[in-house]
Structure formats: C-alpha cells, structure tokens
Design a protein around this motif. Structure first.
Motif, PDB file in Angstrom:
ATOM      1  N   THR A 171       0.863  -1.184   0.000  1.00 49.00           N
ATOM      2  CA  THR A 171       0.000   0.000   0.000  1.00 49.00           C
ATOM      3  C   THR A 171       0.898   1.232   0.000  1.00 49.00           C
ATOM      4  O   THR A 171       2.134   1.124   0.035  1.00 49.00           O
ATOM      5  CB  THR A 171      -0.924   0.032   1.231  1.00 49.00           C
ATOM      6  OG1 THR A 171      -0.121   0.259   2.390  1.00 49.00           O
ATOM      7  CG2 THR A 171      -1.741  -1.245   1.349  1.00 49.00           C
ATOM      8  N   GLY A 172       0.283   2.380   0.002  1.00 47.96           N
ATOM      9  CA  GLY A 172       1.050   3.626  -0.028  1.00 47.96           C
ATOM     10  C   GLY A 172       2.033   3.740   1.127  1.00 47.96           C
ATOM     11  O   GLY A 172       3.159   4.223   0.962  1.00 47.96           O
ATOM     12  N   THR A 173       1.615   3.279   2.292  1.00 51.01           N
ATOM     13  CA  THR A 173       2.484   3.384   3.475  1.00 51.01           C
ATOM     14  C   THR A 173       3.806   2.642   3.250  1.00 51.01           C
ATOM     15  O   THR A 173       4.858   3.069   3.737  1.00 51.01           O
ATOM     16  CB  THR A 173       1.756   2.849   4.732  1.00 51.01           C
ATOM     17  OG1 THR A 173       0.514   3.554   4.849  1.00 51.01           O
ATOM     18  CG2 THR A 173       2.566   3.070   5.991  1.00 51.01           C
ATOM     19  N   MET A 200       6.077   4.909   1.725  1.00 44.59           N
ATOM     20  CA  MET A 200       6.595   5.882   2.702  1.00 44.59           C
ATOM     21  C   MET A 200       7.732   5.249   3.520  1.00 44.59           C
ATOM     22  O   MET A 200       8.792   5.841   3.711  1.00 44.59           O
ATOM     23  CB  MET A 200       5.471   6.344   3.640  1.00 44.59           C
ATOM     24  CG  MET A 200       4.348   7.090   2.935  1.00 44.59           C
ATOM     25  SD  MET A 200       2.865   7.301   3.976  1.00 44.59           S
ATOM     26  CE  MET A 200       3.308   8.694   5.003  1.00 44.59           C
ATOM     27  N   PHE A 221      -1.873  12.088   8.426  1.00 45.54           N
ATOM     28  CA  PHE A 221      -0.845  11.521   7.553  1.00 45.54           C
ATOM     29  C   PHE A 221       0.503  12.212   7.743  1.00 45.54           C
ATOM     30  O   PHE A 221       1.547  11.572   7.591  1.00 45.54           O
ATOM     31  CB  PHE A 221      -1.328  11.481   6.095  1.00 45.54           C
ATOM     32  CG  PHE A 221      -2.487  10.517   5.975  1.00 45.54           C
ATOM     33  CD1 PHE A 221      -2.260   9.154   6.009  1.00 45.54           C
ATOM     34  CD2 PHE A 221      -3.796  10.962   5.933  1.00 45.54           C
ATOM     35  CE1 PHE A 221      -3.311   8.241   5.982  1.00 45.54           C
ATOM     36  CE2 PHE A 221      -4.865  10.069   5.891  1.00 45.54           C
ATOM     37  CZ  PHE A 221      -4.626   8.695   5.917  1.00 45.54           C
ATOM     38  N   ARG A 256       1.815  10.396  10.426  1.00 44.51           N
ATOM     39  CA  ARG A 256       2.371   9.095  10.011  1.00 44.51           C
ATOM     40  C   ARG A 256       3.832   9.233   9.595  1.00 44.51           C
ATOM     41  O   ARG A 256       4.656   8.397   9.901  1.00 44.51           O
ATOM     42  CB  ARG A 256       1.538   8.485   8.882  1.00 44.51           C
ATOM     43  CG  ARG A 256       2.025   7.075   8.540  1.00 44.51           C
ATOM     44  CD  ARG A 256       1.059   6.285   7.697  1.00 44.51           C
ATOM     45  NE  ARG A 256      -0.228   6.160   8.337  1.00 44.51           N
ATOM     46  CZ  ARG A 256      -1.273   5.511   7.806  1.00 44.51           C
ATOM     47  NH1 ARG A 256      -1.148   4.918   6.622  1.00 44.51           N
ATOM     48  NH2 ARG A 256      -2.427   5.450   8.418  1.00 44.51           N
ATOM     49  N   GLN A 311       2.714  16.086   2.971  1.00 41.24           N
ATOM     50  CA  GLN A 311       1.648  15.500   2.145  1.00 41.24           C
ATOM     51  C   GLN A 311       1.248  16.534   1.090  1.00 41.24           C
ATOM     52  O   GLN A 311       1.191  17.735   1.395  1.00 41.24           O
ATOM     53  CB  GLN A 311       0.394  15.215   3.012  1.00 41.24           C
ATOM     54  CG  GLN A 311       0.336  13.865   3.667  1.00 41.24           C
ATOM     55  CD  GLN A 311       1.479  13.599   4.645  1.00 41.24           C
ATOM     56  OE1 GLN A 311       1.866  14.464   5.418  1.00 41.24           O
ATOM     57  NE2 GLN A 311       2.014  12.403   4.621  1.00 41.24           N
ATOM     58  N   THR A 338      -1.785  16.293  -0.398  1.00 42.93           N
ATOM     59  CA  THR A 338      -3.088  16.509   0.254  1.00 42.93           C
ATOM     60  C   THR A 338      -3.048  15.797   1.593  1.00 42.93           C
ATOM     61  O   THR A 338      -2.734  14.608   1.659  1.00 42.93           O
ATOM     62  CB  THR A 338      -4.242  15.911  -0.581  1.00 42.93           C
ATOM     63  OG1 THR A 338      -4.470  16.742  -1.723  1.00 42.93           O
ATOM     64  CG2 THR A 338      -5.543  15.849   0.233  1.00 42.93           C
ATOM     65  N   THR A 384      -5.108  14.129   3.735  1.00 37.20           N
ATOM     66  CA  THR A 384      -6.442  13.557   3.530  1.00 37.20           C
ATOM     67  C   THR A 384      -7.349  13.712   4.753  1.00 37.20           C
ATOM     68  O   THR A 384      -8.569  13.793   4.610  1.00 37.20           O
ATOM     69  CB  THR A 384      -6.303  12.058   3.181  1.00 37.20           C
ATOM     70  OG1 THR A 384      -5.147  11.898   2.353  1.00 37.20           O
ATOM     71  CG2 THR A 384      -7.508  11.532   2.446  1.00 37.20           C
ATOM     72  N   ASP A 424       4.391  12.950   0.000  1.00 37.64           N
ATOM     73  CA  ASP A 424       3.376  11.896  -0.016  1.00 37.64           C
ATOM     74  C   ASP A 424       2.212  12.437  -0.850  1.00 37.64           C
ATOM     75  O   ASP A 424       1.463  13.308  -0.403  1.00 37.64           O
ATOM     76  CB  ASP A 424       2.955  11.594   1.428  1.00 37.64           C
ATOM     77  CG  ASP A 424       1.616  10.861   1.522  1.00 37.64           C
ATOM     78  OD1 ASP A 424       1.044  10.487   0.486  1.00 37.64           O
ATOM     79  OD2 ASP A 424       1.145  10.664   2.663  1.00 37.64           O
ATOM     80  N   ILE A 433      -0.044  10.401  -2.143  1.00 33.11           N
ATOM     81  CA  ILE A 433      -0.906   9.218  -2.251  1.00 33.11           C
ATOM     82  C   ILE A 433      -2.343   9.613  -2.586  1.00 33.11           C
ATOM     83  O   ILE A 433      -2.966   9.010  -3.465  1.00 33.11           O
ATOM     84  CB  ILE A 433      -0.801   8.367  -0.957  1.00 33.11           C
ATOM     85  CG1 ILE A 433       0.609   7.773  -0.873  1.00 33.11           C
ATOM     86  CG2 ILE A 433      -1.874   7.277  -0.900  1.00 33.11           C
ATOM     87  CD1 ILE A 433       0.978   7.145   0.466  1.00 33.11           C
ATOM     88  N   SER A 434      -2.854  10.647  -1.929  1.00 28.41           N
ATOM     89  CA  SER A 434      -4.246  11.033  -2.215  1.00 28.41           C
ATOM     90  C   SER A 434      -4.343  12.227  -3.172  1.00 28.41           C
ATOM     91  O   SER A 434      -5.427  12.743  -3.404  1.00 28.41           O
ATOM     92  CB  SER A 434      -4.981  11.349  -0.908  1.00 28.41           C
ATOM     93  OG  SER A 434      -4.386  12.465  -0.291  1.00 28.41           O
ATOM     94  N   GLN A 440      -4.940   2.781  -5.005  1.00 28.74           N
ATOM     95  CA  GLN A 440      -6.390   2.780  -4.743  1.00 28.74           C
ATOM     96  C   GLN A 440      -6.995   4.175  -4.673  1.00 28.74           C
ATOM     97  O   GLN A 440      -8.047   4.374  -4.106  1.00 28.74           O
ATOM     98  CB  GLN A 440      -6.682   2.004  -3.448  1.00 28.74           C
ATOM     99  CG  GLN A 440      -6.412   2.729  -2.138  1.00 28.74           C
ATOM    100  CD  GLN A 440      -4.966   2.706  -1.706  1.00 28.74           C
ATOM    101  OE1 GLN A 440      -4.066   2.525  -2.513  1.00 28.74           O
ATOM    102  NE2 GLN A 440      -4.716   2.925  -0.432  1.00 28.74           N
ATOM    103  N   LYS A 441      -6.284   5.150  -5.258  1.00 24.59           N
ATOM    104  CA  LYS A 441      -6.747   6.540  -5.150  1.00 24.59           C
ATOM    105  C   LYS A 441      -7.033   7.084  -6.547  1.00 24.59           C
ATOM    106  O   LYS A 441      -7.910   6.577  -7.225  1.00 24.59           O
ATOM    107  CB  LYS A 441      -5.692   7.368  -4.428  1.00 24.59           C
ATOM    108  CG  LYS A 441      -5.223   6.770  -3.119  1.00 24.59           C
ATOM    109  CD  LYS A 441      -6.069   7.204  -1.961  1.00 24.59           C
ATOM    110  CE  LYS A 441      -5.533   6.671  -0.649  1.00 24.59           C
ATOM    111  NZ  LYS A 441      -6.302   7.080   0.495  1.00 24.59           N
TER     112      LYS A 441
HETATM  113  C1  LIG Z   1      -2.113  11.189   2.228  1.00 23.14           C
HETATM  114  C2  LIG Z   1      -2.101   9.730   2.541  1.00 23.14           C
HETATM  115  N1  LIG Z   1      -0.940   9.156   2.890  1.00 23.14           N
HETATM  116  C3  LIG Z   1      -0.853   7.857   3.162  1.00 23.14           C
HETATM  117  C4  LIG Z   1      -1.960   7.044   3.100  1.00 23.14           C
HETATM  118  C5  LIG Z   1      -1.819   5.604   3.428  1.00 23.14           C
HETATM  119  O1  LIG Z   1      -1.970   4.821   2.333  1.00 23.14           O
HETATM  120  P1  LIG Z   1      -2.203   3.240   2.455  1.00 23.14           P
HETATM  121  O2  LIG Z   1      -3.440   3.044   3.261  1.00 23.14           O
HETATM  122  O3  LIG Z   1      -2.349   2.868   1.013  1.00 23.14           O
HETATM  123  O4  LIG Z   1      -1.000   2.663   3.088  1.00 23.14           O
HETATM  124  C6  LIG Z   1      -3.193   7.579   2.722  1.00 23.14           C
HETATM  125  C7  LIG Z   1      -4.388   6.729   2.668  1.00 23.14           C
HETATM  126  O5  LIG Z   1      -5.487   7.140   2.913  1.00 23.14           O
HETATM  127  C8  LIG Z   1      -3.264   8.961   2.434  1.00 23.14           C
HETATM  128  O6  LIG Z   1      -4.421   9.535   2.082  1.00 23.14           O
END
Ligand SMILES: Cc1ncc(COP(=O)(O)O)c(C=O)c1O
Length: 383
Positions: free
Chosen positions: A61-63, A66, A88, A91, A135, A137, A139, A165, A167-168, A190-191
C-alpha cells in the motif's frame, strides 16, 4: 436493494474497462509476455508524474512506499523536518521515529496549510536537515499544501531531500515532479489512478539516488536500488503485482485519452461544486485555506454528529464517504471526488447529504445544494 456508491478518499471506484483488463489470465512476471506490460506502465507513470526520473512500482500500500523512502535515503540519527497538519503528517513522524531519525515537526493547525516561510526559516537555521516530509493533500483535513512553493524553498538546500506523499493527490492535482524539484514522490493505486489497493509508486530524483549510496538504514523488502536495477530490465525485485500493473496500463490509457490538463480540471471543478453546494446548504468546509481537489472535508452542523452523517449516508443511501479521524472525529465528514469521479457522483453526494441531514432534523430545503452543483457543473460544459 441498496445500490452502493463509493465516494471515499480511497479506495475509489475502479472503471469497468480496468476491471475487465484485470480479468485476463495471469502471465508470468519473468516471462517475455510481461516485459512490454511493465515497460508501458513505467513510461505511463513518468507521464503522470511529469518526470524523467525512475518511478518504482512496489507491491504494497502507499504506506509501504513511505517506509521504503525512509529506509533508502536516511541514516539513523539524521535530522529531518516533518510537516504535520493531520493524521498523515503524523504518520511521517511515526515512521521516521520508528527508524530513529531525529524528527523536528512543524505542527500545522488542522485545516490550514503550512507556510513555506516557516520551512525556509527552519532550513536557514539548521543546515543539517537531511529531508523535508510533507503531504500534497493531507487527507484527514482535506487541505492541499503548496508543493510548488515548498519545492522552491527546499531546492535551495543541496543536502536536503524534498519528499512528498502524494498518495491522495496524484491525478487530482498538478504535481510537476521535475519542474518543482520533488526528490521523492509517493503514490498509491487505490486513489486517483482508479485501481484496487495493492501497489505504491515512488519517483526518485538523481539527488535522492546519490543520497541512497551513503544512506545506512537497514533495508530488505524495500531496496530501491535493486528495484531500480530491475526496472531497467522491465522487472521488479520480487514477484510483480501482474494483475494490478495490467490494470494500471488500462487506467493510464483512460487518463491519457482525457489529457492531464483536463484530468486536473475535472477534479478542480468537482471539488469546487462540492464546496459551493454544501455551503449553500449552510455547512462549512473544514479547510480554512487551500482546499484539496481530491477530498472535501465538511463540518457537521452544530448538534449533529459527523460520524452519524457518514453512517447514515452509507446505511440508508448506500453512499460510502468517510468520517473524521482522531480529533476531527464526530466533527467532520469527508466526500471524495478522486479518480473515476464525474459530475453525477457530485450530484449523488450532495443529494445524499441533503436527505441525511433532513432525516436528522437539520433544516434543509431539498435541492438547494443540488441546484448550486448543477449550475456550476453545467457552466463548465463546452469550456
Ligand atoms: C495522504 C495519505 N498518505 C498515506 C496514506 C496511506 O496509504 P495506504 O493506506 O495505502 O497505506 C493515505 C491513505 O489514505 C493517504 O491519504
């Protein structure tokens, strides 16, 4: 029957074209059949990222993207700056701390964007900062940080990597990797790219590759230099997520047919219509500045629980949106307009919000928000 509508900021809906492409039989990832598939995906990602850099494809996944970023470009004890304006951003801090980096946070009040001057100030004072993490965005709050401005600040510092990041944000926002000096940018399947969950993308600049030569954190699964070597041969280090990469080529084909500028414009138009429509119903949008084009965070009216709005949307009307996270839980709910999203997704979202709020005793005149959205969306036709 309850028809389902997926309007969450990930996972997002997957178009039938992509689903059908992914129904093809599995091919072997070390066979010649796969080489043109990954070749096309890597070129397509460079187009989407607006970059000449390598864009790695990881099974995670995106994480994971990261975590891999921290693993590959840093050394225990490195000083880093994390922009933390929500869940995030937090995170980033947690990942960097897990690998024992020396983290200094720039804490941004939820609902606001970081001021590039604040980052500049910190970098001027401490010449030893090895990376700035942000980030595109956030999220959890629906705020878009100003990546272009931040890129021009961080770019002045030879020893500092600019890590985004996205991802979104990817697909919903114009993010010019090379022009804006983004050293590492992470995306997730998945975005915006309209795929199921399961792959992360990571672009890496020359400056970051140079850093990777001396970075000493332990790594095994996410070994970016090995991924780079494999990508040059149209391979991945471990078993490739074959099905998702086949789907990626189909979604990139759809995005290319629309054109990058039109894709960004579509997201901007949907986001604007969503904001204006909910404001017409008397609600506030949560961001005080710089709202994202991917997701709109909306403040629940006084006396109404944001989680209950989210729950009612899903249970009564089949609309999966998102609630608030952490300290925003109960206070906000979020509607995405990300990836495979068009005008009628916005109309559905707004109509659903009106109906749910009415059912919860909030005074709303049916059609108020919908009318505003329709006006704004029609005004864009033919432009
Ligand atoms: C900005 C951002 N970073 C990281 C993530 C984490 O991604 P994942 O759940 O695919 O690991 C998300 C997921 O919602 C996100 O929106």
């Amino acid at each position: 029957m309850l028809k389902r509508y997926l309007l969450a900021p990930g996972p997002t809906p997957v178009p039938s074209e992509v689903l059908l492409a992914m129904a093809a039989p599995i091919i072997h990832h070390r066979s010649p059949d796969f080489l043109p598939v990954i070749d096309s995906a890597k070129k397509g990602l460079q187009w989407l990222y607006q970059t000449k850099n390598d864009v790695l494809i990881l099974s995670s996944t995106g994480t994971g993207g990261m975590v891999g970023t921290v693993n590959n470009f840093f050394t225990r004890g490195d000083k880093v700056l994390v922009i933390n304006g929500g869940k995030f951003g937090e995170r980033w801090t947690k990942i960097c701390q897990a690998y024992e980096l020396d983290v200094e946070e720039i804490v941004v009040e939820w609902g606001y964007a970081v001021k590039p001057e604040v980052v500049e100030e910190k970098l001027k004072k401490d010449k030893n900062v090895k990376g700035v993490f942000v980030q595109a965005t956030e999220t959890s709050t629906g705020v878009a940080h100003d990546i272009r401005a931040l890129g021009s600040v961080v770019g002045k510092y030879e020893g500092t990597l600019f890590i985004v990041d996205a991802i979104s944000s990817l697909v919903a926002h114009d993010l010019r990797t090379d022009e804006w000096g983004i050293d590492v940018m992470i995306g997730g399947s998945q975005k915006g790219v309209m795929l199921p969950p399961g792959i992360a993308f990571v672009s890496v600049s020359d400056k970051a590759w140079t850093r990777a030569e001396t970075a000493k954190l332990p790594k095994f699964y996410f070994n970016f230099r090995k991924e780079r070597e494999n990508l040059a041969k149209n391979q991945t280090n471990f078993t490739s997520p074959v099905t998702l990469i086949i789907g990626l080529n189909e979604s990139l084909k759809m995005l290319k047919a629309e054109g990058l500028e039109a894709v960004f414009k579509r997201h901007a138009v949907l986001a604007n219509a969503t904001r204006k429509a909910v404001q017409a119903i008397g609600l506030d949008v949560f961001p005080k500045e710089s709202p994202s084009n991917s997701v709109t965070a909306i403040v629940a009216p006084q006396g109404i629980d944001g989680q209950a709005i989210y729950k009612n949307l899903r249970e009564k009307y089949g609309i999966t949106a998102a609630g608030g996270q952490d300290k925003a839980k109960g206070k906000i709910f979020r509607i995405a307009h990300l990836g495979y999203a068009d005008r009628f997704d916005t109309i559905i979202a707004i109509a659903g919000i009106e109906m749910v709020l009415k059912g919860m005793g909030y005074p709303v005149k049916f059609g108020t928000g919908v009318a505003v959205a329709e006006e704004l969306l029609m005004a864009e036709e033919g432009k």
